[in-house]
Write an enzyme that holds these catalytic residues in place. Structure first.
Site, PDB file in Angstrom:
ATOM      1  N   THR A 191       0.814  -1.210   0.000  1.00 33.87           N
ATOM      2  CA  THR A 191       0.000   0.000   0.000  1.00 33.87           C
ATOM      3  C   THR A 191       0.852   1.267   0.000  1.00 33.87           C
ATOM      4  O   THR A 191       1.886   1.331   0.679  1.00 33.87           O
ATOM      5  CB  THR A 191      -0.907   0.003   1.254  1.00 33.87           C
ATOM      6  OG1 THR A 191      -1.643  -1.219   1.254  1.00 33.87           O
ATOM      7  CG2 THR A 191      -1.854   1.182   1.272  1.00 33.87           C
ATOM      8  N   GLU A 247      -6.179  -6.127   3.574  1.00 34.44           N
ATOM      9  CA  GLU A 247      -6.242  -7.306   2.690  1.00 34.44           C
ATOM     10  C   GLU A 247      -7.424  -7.210   1.727  1.00 34.44           C
ATOM     11  O   GLU A 247      -8.019  -8.214   1.352  1.00 34.44           O
ATOM     12  CB  GLU A 247      -6.325  -8.606   3.502  1.00 34.44           C
ATOM     13  CG  GLU A 247      -5.113  -8.881   4.348  1.00 34.44           C
ATOM     14  CD  GLU A 247      -3.843  -9.074   3.545  1.00 34.44           C
ATOM     15  OE1 GLU A 247      -3.915  -9.094   2.314  1.00 34.44           O
ATOM     16  OE2 GLU A 247      -2.777  -9.161   4.183  1.00 34.44           O
TER      17      GLU A 247
END
Ligand SMILES: CCC/C=C/C(=O)SCCNC(=O)CCNC(=O)[C@H](O)C(C)(C)COP(=O)([O-])OP(=O)([O-])OC[C@H]1O[C@@H](n2cnc3c(N)ncnc32)[C@H](O)[C@@H]1OP(=O)([O-])[O-]
Ligand SMILES: Cc1cc2nc3c(=O)[nH]c(=O)nc-3n(C[C@H](O)[C@H](O)[C@H](O)COP(=O)(O)OP(=O)(O)OC[C@H]3O[C@@H](n4cnc5c(N)ncnc54)[C@H](O)[C@@H]3O)c2cc1C
Length: 721
Positions: A200, A482
């Site tokens: 990320t 996730e």
């Protein structure tokens, strides 16, 4: 022992040990789990002050210490079976996470799953020096000798090492060539390398194709040059990245021979292995306090011309030759393997978080007395209020349902990932759709359920001594990390719609979507009042059928709405966005059907009559409660008629009364020791009040009778007024 809770246990209609055995998967497994748990509970090295009374820095320190101790002890005891490692860690961590979590669960498995045979050959001697690998051999991902990352997925509170265990190691497992595995796995397993999974960025978490970090191949030195070209490209969030990890699996856009080939994984050293100082070109740190995860140093990472050897690209599937030639992977979605793995495991986590919360709320409701039910009589246990039962028993049923779904998801993951390792990718789309949808469905439900449990404990639920706030803040990010849940539901919808189209084209579907093959005539809408009831609300098989037809109906509805949008000459993307509420609804109905179906299927495996009876009551409650909550869908699909809704509410009330005498025994069957619940309200002995008083006395504010602020501020103020 509190007399109320003693009486509750005497009233149980079934042998709870048998139920615990079913949850564990057999009597032997229960016994061994308990043995392992006792190793931690009796160990003075794991006794420490309640983390609630510590600063963030102290909590981080305690969590790193605990991680280090856990790793040493597991090796000292020779515990190597993944289930046993899990049982051990579950108690050692309590409600806390470990700093090495992602190292073991994401970093190493990613290395494992992305190695080539040549790389494997190169590094085997290193790997063979490690005794534990042999014992992990039978269990992992179809490989012969790899450890099982499932044993490392964090349970309970986050820890700074979670990302090392949780994502760094799994990504190593999934994406390394064998040689890379041997080069990186052993140091990673022995914690010379402490890894995290850095995907990320500040600007993008969901849309990973748009990640901006670059890895540009330089054939003159056979290195990749890594860069964070913009502020939004700074890696943001990875657990353990801030202070703990010295390596990261960095997901970056690969450039070679002047072309971008999309996202690939690179093992990137970020701190010196000797001094732990950041390496040149690496800007790394902690992102600051969050809603929870206090023990974890979720971090940032900015890369400025950081050079890594060509061999550090995970090359099991995609490759870059020394001259810079790019070789494509068999599927570009294999880079996403670690996420599929963790999503599959999160399903079982939903069951655990919810079953812990139910244990606390139901035990407390059995010893708490409040208000008057009948004038002049003693105050009743709050568990006797129908509304309290209505809050808690459907959640109890949900916890059991999710437990069985978690077992199924884990088995399915291992089966299909085994096939993938053998080069058979045919079931990858189904695995992705199932894990994405069930991850979202179960985490949303458990997340909301934990909060209901907390509020059902009144004011004391708000105290940290209940443990419910900790369970909530630790669990709630599963709805986001996730794969953000809405986005995951839309991925499942994509698969459902594709399957629906195939079914309409006459193709025979297999697997969990095969119901979409059933004749559409069964799904035509009927006038609600004229339609004969097709659901027998007392028959679980009939309810499973109803959930199936509802799912089929909602998939069809979403497909038709999408088609309608397309007919208005909208682009595919706009049509999809304009139908996305229907698409999420269809996925939700599909997942709900899967859960009800799996719960019903589990009953056929239960031999003992009394346990079968109580589980059947829970399954019926789960199914009927879901229908009551979504009655519009069932009415719209013509599966129910209006008078049946009233029957359902009456039946639900009857089921609550049936469960009431067994409620405490049912939560006891989850078999959480007090040391694992860490909740004053959920104590096994029910002695809540005296222990709440003792707990409060330990609050740091009570260390002195008069707080210094009195002298510093209030006294001077009083003298001025
Ligand atoms: C302790 C806590 C630790 C936490 C750690 C983290 O959070 S780590 C960070 C966690 N971060 C996240 O979880 C990020 C979440 N975001 C993502 O995973 C992706 O960006 C995406 C899936 C949303 C879209 O991806 P995209 O734009 O590349 O894809 P698309 O939508 O254009 O679909 C194209 C095709 O690919 C298929 N397909 C997609 N995924 C998979 C898969 N895994 N497998 C197999 N297949 C997959 C899809 O079905 C479709 O098939 P079709 O129909 O063409 O046959
Ligand atoms: C505690 C914690 C730990 C984490 N650990 C890690 C880690 O170890 N490594 C790592 O790499 N990352 C980690 N993350 C990051 C995490 O994976 C991302 O936050 C997550 O994937 C969501 O992405 P986002 O933050 O960009 O949300 P966004 O995508 O910005 O979501 C915001 C909103 O936009 C909506 N949205 C976005 N796209 C769509 C779409 N296509 N259709 C409809 N709606 C959409 C979402 O539904 C949501 O409502 C962690 C996050 C947390 C909170």
């Amino acid at each position: 022992m509190n007399p109320d809770i003693v009486r509750e246990r005497e009233n149980a209609s079934f042998n709870l040990e048998l139920l615990t055995n079913i949850l564990d998967g057999g009597e032997d497994k229960t016994n061994r789990r308990r043995e392992i748990e006792s190793l931690v509970i009796g160990d003075p090295d794991f006794q420490h002050e309640d983390l609630n009374f510590m600063s963030r820095s102290e909590r981080y320190d305690a969590a790193v210490k605990k991680s280090a101790q856990m790793i040493l002890k597991l090796r000292e005891y020779g515990i190597s079976d993944p289930e046993e490692i899990y049982a051990y860690k579950r108690v050692a961590r309590g409600e806390f996470q470990e700093p090495l979590g992602v190292h073991f669960v994401m970093f190493v498995p990613t290395l494992h799953s992305q190695c080539t045979p040549e790389q494997h050959q190169k590094w085997v001697p290193l790997a063979e020096s490690f005794q534990m690998l042999g014992t992990y051999a039978q269990t992992e991902l179809g490989h012969e000798r790899f450890f099982d990352p499932c044993s490392c997925v964090h349970r309970g509170r986050p820890e700074p090492l979670d990302l090392h265990l949780g994502m760094f190691l799994p990504t190593l497992l999934n994406q390394s060539s064998p040689a890379q595995l041997d080069a990186f796995f052993m140091p990673a397993w022995n914690l010379e390398i402490i890894g995290t999974y850095a995907q990320t960025e500040m600007g993008h978490g969901t849309h990973i194709r748009a990640l901006e970090t670059t890895a540009t191949y330089d054939p003159s030195t056979q290195e990749f040059v890594l860069n964070s070209p913009t502020i939004s490209s700074i890696k943001w969030w990875p657990g353990g990245l801030g202070k703990t990890a010295n390596h990261a699996i960095v997901l970056a856009q690969l450039y070679t021979q002047g072309r971008c080939h999309g996202l690939h994984a690179f093992i990137t050293p970020i701190r010196c292995m000797k001094t732990h100082m950041p390496l040149p070109g690496v800007v790394v740190g902690d992102i600051g306090p969050k809603f929870g995860f206090d023990e974890v140093d979720n971090g940032y990472l900015k890369l400025e011309n950081v050079r890594i050897p060509r061999e550090n690209m995970l090359m099991k599937y995609a490759k870059v030759e020394p001259d810079g030639t790019y070789m494509k992977p068999p599927s570009d979605k294999l880079t996403y393997g670690t996420m599929v793995f963790i999503r599959s495991m999160i399903v079982g986590e939903s069951a655990r978080a919810l079953s812990k919360s139910c244990t606390i709320a139901i035990r407390y409701s059995a010893v708490r007395h409040q208000s008057e039910l009948r004038p002049g009589e003693p105050e009743p246990q709050i568990l006797d209020y129908q509304t309290q039962q209505f809050k808690l028993f459907p959640l109890l049923a949900t916890a059991f349902a999710f437990h069985f779904v978690g077992q199924y998801m884990s088995k399915t993951y291992h089966r299909i990932s085994g096939d993938i390792n053998q080069g058979d990718f045919s079931e990858l789309p189904e695995l992705h759709a199932l894990s994405a949808g069930l991850k979202a469905f179960t985490t949303w439900a458990a997340n909301a359920g934990i909060e209901v449990c907390r509020m059902s404990c009144g004011g004391h639920g708000y105290s940290r001594c209940s443990s419910l706030p900790d369970i909530y803040v630790t669990f709630t990010p599963t709805c986001t990390y996730e794969g953000e849940n809405t986005v995951m539901m839309l991925q499942t919808a994509r698969y459902l719609l594709k399957s629906y189209k195939q079914a309409r084209a006459g193709q025979q579907l297999t697997g969990i979507v095969s119901y979409l093959n059933e004749p559409q005539s069964r799904l035509q809408p009927h006038s609600v009042s004229s339609r004969p009831a097709i659901v027998d609300i007392n028959d679980l098989a009939s309810l499973v059928e109803a959930y199936k037809l509802r799912a089929a109906k909602l998939v069809e509805l979403a497909a038709k709405n999408l088609q309608g949008e397309l007919q208005q000459r909208k682009s595919n993307e706009d049509a999809w966005n304009n139908s996305s509420i229907d698409l999420v609804r269809a996925s939700d109905a599909h997942c709900h059907y899967v859960v009800v179906k799996l719960f019903a299927a589990k009953l056929s495996e239960v031999g003992d009559t009394a346990v079968h009876s109580v589980l059947s009551t829970l399954a019926l409650l789960y199914a009927l409660h879901g229908i009551a909550l979504n009655s519009g869908d069932f009415l719209q699909a013509g599966l129910l008629n209006v008078p049946q809704l009233d029957h359902i509410s009456q039946r639900l009330k009857a089921l609550l009364s049936e469960i009431r005498p067994d409620a405490v025994a049912l939560v006891d069957a989850f078999d959480y020791r007090d040391e694992m619940l860490n909740s004053v309200l959920g104590r096994y002995d029910g002695n809540v009040y005296e222990n709440m008083f003792e707990w409060a006395k330990r609050s740091p504010l009570n260390h002195t009778e008069v707080h210094e602020s009195q002298h510093k501020y209030l006294k001077p103020l009083q003298s001025k007024l």
